[in-house]
Scaffold this motif. Structure first.
Motif, PDB file in Angstrom:
ATOM      1  N   ASP A  90      47.686  64.215   5.470  1.00 22.94           N
ATOM      2  CA  ASP A  90      47.870  64.804   4.146  1.00 22.94           C
ATOM      3  C   ASP A  90      46.527  64.730   3.436  1.00 22.94           C
ATOM      4  N   LYS A  91      45.782  65.821   3.446  1.00 19.30           N
ATOM      5  CA  LYS A  91      44.403  65.785   2.957  1.00 19.30           C
ATOM      6  C   LYS A  91      44.258  66.582   1.675  1.00 19.30           C
ATOM      7  N   PRO A  92      43.333  66.191   0.816  1.00 16.02           N
ATOM      8  CA  PRO A  92      43.138  66.900  -0.449  1.00 16.02           C
ATOM      9  C   PRO A  92      42.391  68.213  -0.257  1.00 16.02           C
ATOM     10  N   ALA A  93      42.537  69.074  -1.233  1.00 18.91           N
ATOM     11  CA  ALA A  93      41.775  70.324  -1.273  1.00 18.91           C
ATOM     12  C   ALA A  93      40.714  70.200  -2.365  1.00 18.91           C
ATOM     13  N   PHE A  94      39.598  70.896  -2.204  1.00 18.06           N
ATOM     14  CA  PHE A  94      38.566  70.920  -3.236  1.00 18.06           C
ATOM     15  C   PHE A  94      39.038  71.779  -4.401  1.00 18.06           C
ATOM     16  N   PRO A  95      38.618  71.475  -5.632  1.00 19.71           N
ATOM     17  CA  PRO A  95      37.767  70.358  -6.037  1.00 19.71           C
ATOM     18  C   PRO A  95      38.606  69.116  -6.346  1.00 19.71           C
ATOM     19  N   PHE A  96      37.946  67.956  -6.406  1.00 19.10           N
ATOM     20  CA  PHE A  96      38.641  66.728  -6.786  1.00 19.10           C
ATOM     21  C   PHE A  96      37.658  65.720  -7.363  1.00 19.10           C
ATOM     22  N   VAL A  97      38.216  64.728  -8.031  1.00 21.63           N
ATOM     23  CA  VAL A  97      37.440  63.572  -8.483  1.00 21.63           C
ATOM     24  C   VAL A  97      37.525  62.509  -7.398  1.00 21.63           C
ATOM     25  N   ALA A  98      36.387  61.948  -7.030  1.00 17.85           N
ATOM     26  CA  ALA A  98      36.355  60.881  -6.030  1.00 17.85           C
ATOM     27  C   ALA A  98      35.986  59.568  -6.707  1.00 17.85           C
ATOM     28  N   LEU A  99      36.774  58.552  -6.456  1.00 15.67           N
ATOM     29  CA  LEU A  99      36.448  57.189  -6.871  1.00 15.67           C
ATOM     30  C   LEU A  99      35.981  56.443  -5.629  1.00 15.67           C
ATOM     31  N   LEU A 100      34.683  56.177  -5.557  1.00 15.74           N
ATOM     32  CA  LEU A 100      34.117  55.392  -4.462  1.00 15.74           C
ATOM     33  C   LEU A 100      34.067  53.946  -4.918  1.00 15.74           C
ATOM     34  N   VAL A 101      34.843  53.109  -4.276  1.00 15.52           N
ATOM     35  CA  VAL A 101      34.972  51.733  -4.750  1.00 15.52           C
ATOM     36  C   VAL A 101      34.880  50.795  -3.554  1.00 15.52           C
ATOM     37  N   SER A 102      33.720  50.106  -3.462  1.00 14.65           N
ATOM     38  CA  SER A 102      33.447  49.282  -2.297  1.00 14.65           C
ATOM     39  C   SER A 102      32.692  48.036  -2.714  1.00 14.65           C
ATOM     40  N   GLY A 103      32.182  47.296  -1.719  1.00 11.99           N
ATOM     41  CA  GLY A 103      31.440  46.086  -2.017  1.00 11.99           C
ATOM     42  C   GLY A 103      30.089  46.355  -2.646  1.00 11.99           C
ATOM     43  N   GLY A 104      29.508  47.510  -2.361  1.00 12.07           N
ATOM     44  CA  GLY A 104      28.182  47.807  -2.878  1.00 12.07           C
ATOM     45  C   GLY A 104      28.147  48.869  -3.957  1.00 12.07           C
ATOM     46  N   HIS A 105      29.229  49.639  -4.118  1.00  9.96           N
ATOM     47  CA  HIS A 105      29.192  50.767  -5.041  1.00  9.96           C
ATOM     48  C   HIS A 105      30.547  50.965  -5.720  1.00  9.96           C
ATOM     49  N   THR A 106      30.504  51.321  -6.984  1.00 10.42           N
ATOM     50  CA  THR A 106      31.686  51.779  -7.700  1.00 10.42           C
ATOM     51  C   THR A 106      31.237  52.945  -8.574  1.00 10.42           C
TER      52      THR A 106
END
Length: 348
Positions: free
Chosen positions: A124-140
């Motif tokens: 079940d994959k998103p279609a463009f456009p979208f908002v991405a929240l990149l949330v990891s140990g090195g980046h938010t």
């Protein structure tokens, strides 16, 4: 088209094969977690040497899993950055040497772009456009994603990333490395009203975030509890602190996600990175709604997460991003690595 992906930015060695016709056909991953646990954190030199040891056997295992051989590979993608310099060089040297020997193109990939696109590997994959929240140990950070290679930075953490704050807080609480996942599990046992921690920059009216002050608030609470309990931190109290800390981080990410969606007008949110596996964050964002006007009705948001095994660093996301680069005919540049490489710089 069959793309081999190599991930070696930190403490996981990932090798995967992605077919543009059949999807992910091979995926091998080795984590160095046990090796670094003795030191309470990642030791860069040890990480680099372990990548060198693992890359060839993992690649061979990946080819066996897919029922392919080296001659079937059409391109080799590798993580160019950001990450640990020595670890990146291990992956870059292997990827470039292999591609050269096969006479195939080599595709440098931004590590965070791999995370950003990883939900597209789900059924079940998103279609463009979208908002991405990149949330990891090195980046938010929040990105507006309009297509492959078409990204706009909306906001990011000005200090500790959310995952970094989880791990540092876990260390304050005496949890073994890496402690972020353990903290999250202990939070299930804590009481919701036992502690109240600040929600930094919750009302800043922008998409910037800060988590270092929250970590300091936890330190103060731990010191107070230890002073009251003869230097001890009772397990039930520790669980309460875990709960309060996690609730504070999730509240901030939830509010900022809502703000990012309203700012862009998009109603699709993609969550990627290691903290995207957090049970509390997934539950709250899965039920997210936005209200464009104070008196208007709430609007539903479609939230997408990568499969749990693909939340942490892995070769599959690099192979997929490399395949997307080839299909979009995006330019590829050389052998070098970029330990520091803001995602905003790859906007095309």
């Amino acid at each position: 088209m069959l793309v081999l992906g190599i991930e070696s930015s930190c403490d996981e060695t990932g090798v995967a094969l992605y077919s543009t016709e059949h999807g992910l056909v091979g995926n091998q991953l080795h984590t160095q977690m046990a090796m670094h646990a003795e030191y309470g954190g990642v030791v860069p030199e040890l990480a680099s040497r372990d990548h060198i040891r693992r890359l060839v056997p993992l690649t061979q295992a990946c080819l066996r899993e897919a029922g392919k051989n080296y001659a079937d590979i059409d391109a080799v993608a590798y993580t160019q950055g950001p990450g640990l310099g020595g670890a990146l060089l291990a992956g870059s040297a292997f990827a470039n040497a292999l591609a050269f020997s096969l006479g195939k193109p080599v595709i440098p990939v931004h590590h965070l772009e791999g995370h950003l696109l990883s939900p597209l590997l789900a059924e079940d994959k998103p279609a463009f456009p979208f908002v991405a929240l990149l949330v990891s140990g090195g980046h938010t950070q929040f990105m507006a994603v309009r297509g492959i290679g078409d990204y706009k930075l909306l906001g990011e953490s000005v200090d500790d990333a959310a995952g970094e704050a989880f791990d540092k807080t876990a260390k304050l609480l005496g949890l073994p490395y890496p402690g972020g996942a353990k903290l999250s599990e202990l939070a299930r046992l804590g009481r919701a009203d036992a502690f109240s921690f600040p929600r930094p920059m919750l009302h800043s009216h922008d998409l910037q975030m800060s988590f270092s002050g929250l970590k300091t608030a936890v330190l103060t609470a731990v010191q107070t509890v230890r002073a009251e309990h003869g230097g001890q931190l009772p397990d039930p109290v520790r669980n309460d602190i875990c709960r309060a800390f996690q609730d504070a981080v999730v509240d901030v990410l939830l509010a900022k996600s809502r703000q990012a969606l309203l700012h862009t007008g998009y109603r699709t949110l993609v969550v990627a990175g290691g903290v995207g596996a957090n049970w509390k964050l997934r539950a709250e964002l899965a039920a997210l709604q936005v209200r464009p006007s104070p008196k208007g009705p709430p609007e539903a948001v479609r939230t997408y997460f990568p499969p749990l095994p693909l939340c942490t660093d892995n070769g599959a996301m690099i192979a997929f991003a490399g395949a997307m680069h080839l299909q979009a005919a995006l330019p590829a540049v050389g052998f070098n690595v970029r330990p520091r490489w803001p995602l905003a710089e790859i906007v095309r």
